[in-house]
Design a protein around this motif. Structure first.
Motif, PDB file in Angstrom:
ATOM      1  N   GLU A 207      51.390 -43.395  84.742  1.00  0.00           N
ATOM      2  CA  GLU A 207      50.387 -44.044  85.873  1.00  0.00           C
ATOM      3  C   GLU A 207      50.468 -45.479  86.042  1.00  0.00           C
TER       4      GLU A 207
ATOM      5  N   ASP B 152      45.121 -35.245  78.788  1.00  0.00           N
ATOM      6  CA  ASP B 152      45.781 -35.354  80.005  1.00  0.00           C
ATOM      7  C   ASP B 152      47.238 -34.752  79.706  1.00  0.00           C
TER       8      ASP B 152
ATOM      9  N   ASP C 136      39.372 -34.094  80.768  1.00  0.00           N
ATOM     10  CA  ASP C 136      39.550 -33.404  82.163  1.00  0.00           C
ATOM     11  C   ASP C 136      41.200 -33.858  82.623  1.00  0.00           C
TER      12      ASP C 136
ATOM     13  N   LYS D 161      42.314 -36.684  83.259  1.00  0.00           N
ATOM     14  CA  LYS D 161      42.307 -37.848  84.506  1.00  0.00           C
ATOM     15  C   LYS D 161      41.778 -39.049  83.529  1.00  0.00           C
TER      16      LYS D 161
ATOM     17  N   LEU E 132      44.140 -41.998  84.725  1.00  0.00           N
ATOM     18  CA  LEU E 132      43.909 -42.779  85.975  1.00  0.00           C
ATOM     19  C   LEU E 132      42.682 -43.644  85.731  1.00  0.00           C
ATOM     20  N   ARG E 133      41.665 -43.236  84.979  1.00  0.00           N
ATOM     21  CA  ARG E 133      40.673 -44.148  84.732  1.00  0.00           C
ATOM     22  C   ARG E 133      40.862 -45.529  84.146  1.00  0.00           C
TER      23      ARG E 133
END
Ligand code: UD1
Length: 361
Positions: free
Chosen positions: A23, A174, A345, A347, A350-351
């Motif tokens: 990411e 993830d 989840d 994600k 990303l967070r």
């Protein structure tokens, strides 16, 4: 832009850092991947880089195995040189292994902010080297990325500044979600087991494997349950060494399928298709909850209580009778009901990257 350094060292670090590394690269953030070399066997290290699509590390320290003090010290000496040379603006560490605390300590003393992925977990058992590593790393980190609400509560109870605590979710999930589709049942065929007709075993905690009587008791328990269900047992190098040292290798029978350490995809596939998992690992308690597979944890405590409260995990200690009873219970009654915890989840990277990006100059 001065780089940020992402630290990995031992097997459970790789699946935590792969999604974050990818990411950050996607966002064109100058990121260096550093591997301490705490784990170095192909099957404990490089196979994970290949399967998780991580490039070869930019920096490899090659410290290898040693006593806690020597291993930690070697990492510190080498990592200090790297920090002085590369002048990173932040260092990101994950989990609770010796590489985590070693690099966190070095960076903090050089006034480089350290961010901890998977912060706030507590077993409240200071006999575990990991508990010491977790507490000390959290105490000196700048941003504390927590996987679940219980971790936030632990940190608040220790007097941590709430501003530092960022509930971002479970980053291992993830990796799990990114890779589930790539799994198949080839490894089951190779080992000679059928879907849902075997229990998957992992064992490596010093408290379970380092003493002969304890290890012998667990192996006797496994032998007893192997009369009712096939076992697949990928041996961690530490456990293999101890079994040989104590002369316990004669205990196996044909229902117990012993393998060496397995790669990420093969292990994920074996977990997903197992009737149950019996383990003393931390991460596997989470992966089984995410997949809805019953998990029996051979420990007296867990730093991941959400896997018990909401997930499929049960803490059963390491005594033979309890193990036999709990296995029978699953064979008779099937899967427990469970919920997937909040923010597990896929994600989380990303967070975390959103928060980090705002901090970088
Ligand atoms: C370490 C972590 C533990 C994590 C585990 C996952 C610490 C304190 N412990 O424990 O939290 O759950 O990794 O595996 O950091 N060995 C090899 N090849 C390797 C690595 C190790 O043969 O690639 C053998 C060596 O004999 C070594 C022993 O395994 O002495 C233990 O390795 P070490 O990294 O010290 O601890 P782990 O038990 O793997």
């Amino acid at each position: 832009m001065r780089p940020i350094i992402i630290v990995v060292g031992a097997r459970p670090n790789f699946m935590k850092m792969a999604p974050l590394y990818s990411e950050l690269k996607k966002r064109k953030i100058n990121t260096l991947l550093l591997h301490t070399g705490q784990h170095y066997d192909k099957n404990m290290s490089s196979v994970f880089f290949e399967e998780l699509n991580m490039p070869k590390p930019d920096i490899y320290l090659g410290v290898g195995s040693d006593t806690h003090a020597k291993q930690t010290a070697k990492i510190m000496v080498d990592f200090e040189k790297i920090c002085l040379e590369k002048k990173p603006q932040r260092v990101i560490v994950a989990g609770d292994v010796n590489s985590t605390i070693a690099c966190a300590l070095v960076a903090t003393k050089l006034n480089i902010p350290v961010d901890h992925v998977e912060a706030g977990l507590r077993s409240f058992d200071m006999n575990m080297p990991e508990e010491i590593n977790r507490i000390l790393t959290d105490r000196i980190s700048s941003l504390l990325f927590t996987p679940s609400e219980d971790a936030n509560i632990n940190l608040i109870n220790e007097g941590t500044d709430p501003e530092k605590i960022k509930l971002t979710g479970n980053i291992m999930i993830d990796s799990l979600m990114n890779n589930l589709e790539k799994t198949n049942t080839t490894i089951l065929d190779e080992i000679g087991v059928e879907k849902e007709k075997y229990a998957l075993i992992t064992l490596h905690r010093p408290s379970n494997v380092d003493e002969k009587t304890t290890l012998n008791e667990i192996i006797e328990g496994l032998k007893a349950i192997s009369e009712d269900i096939n076992l697949v047992f990928p041996l961690h190098p530490r456990t293999k060494n101890k079994i040989e040292e104590f002369g316990l290798e004669t205990k196996w029978n044909e229902n117990i399928k012993i393998t060496g350490p397995l790669g990420y995809l093969d292990f994920l596939s074996l977990t997903k298709n197992a009737r149950m998992v019996i383990t003393d690992s931390g991460g596997i308690q989470e992966e089984t909850t995410a997949l809805g597979i019953p998990c029996l944890t051979l420990r007296d405590n867990t730093e991941r209580p959400i896997t018990v409260d909401q997930g499929t995990n049960k803490i059963i200690g390491n005594k033979q009778k309890r193990l036999i009873d709990e296995v029978k219970n699953i064979l008779d009654n099937g899967k427990p009901s469970y919920e997937i915890p909040h923010f597990w989840d896929g994600k989380t990277a990303l967070r975390i990257a959103d928060i980090l990006e705002k901090k970088l100059s």
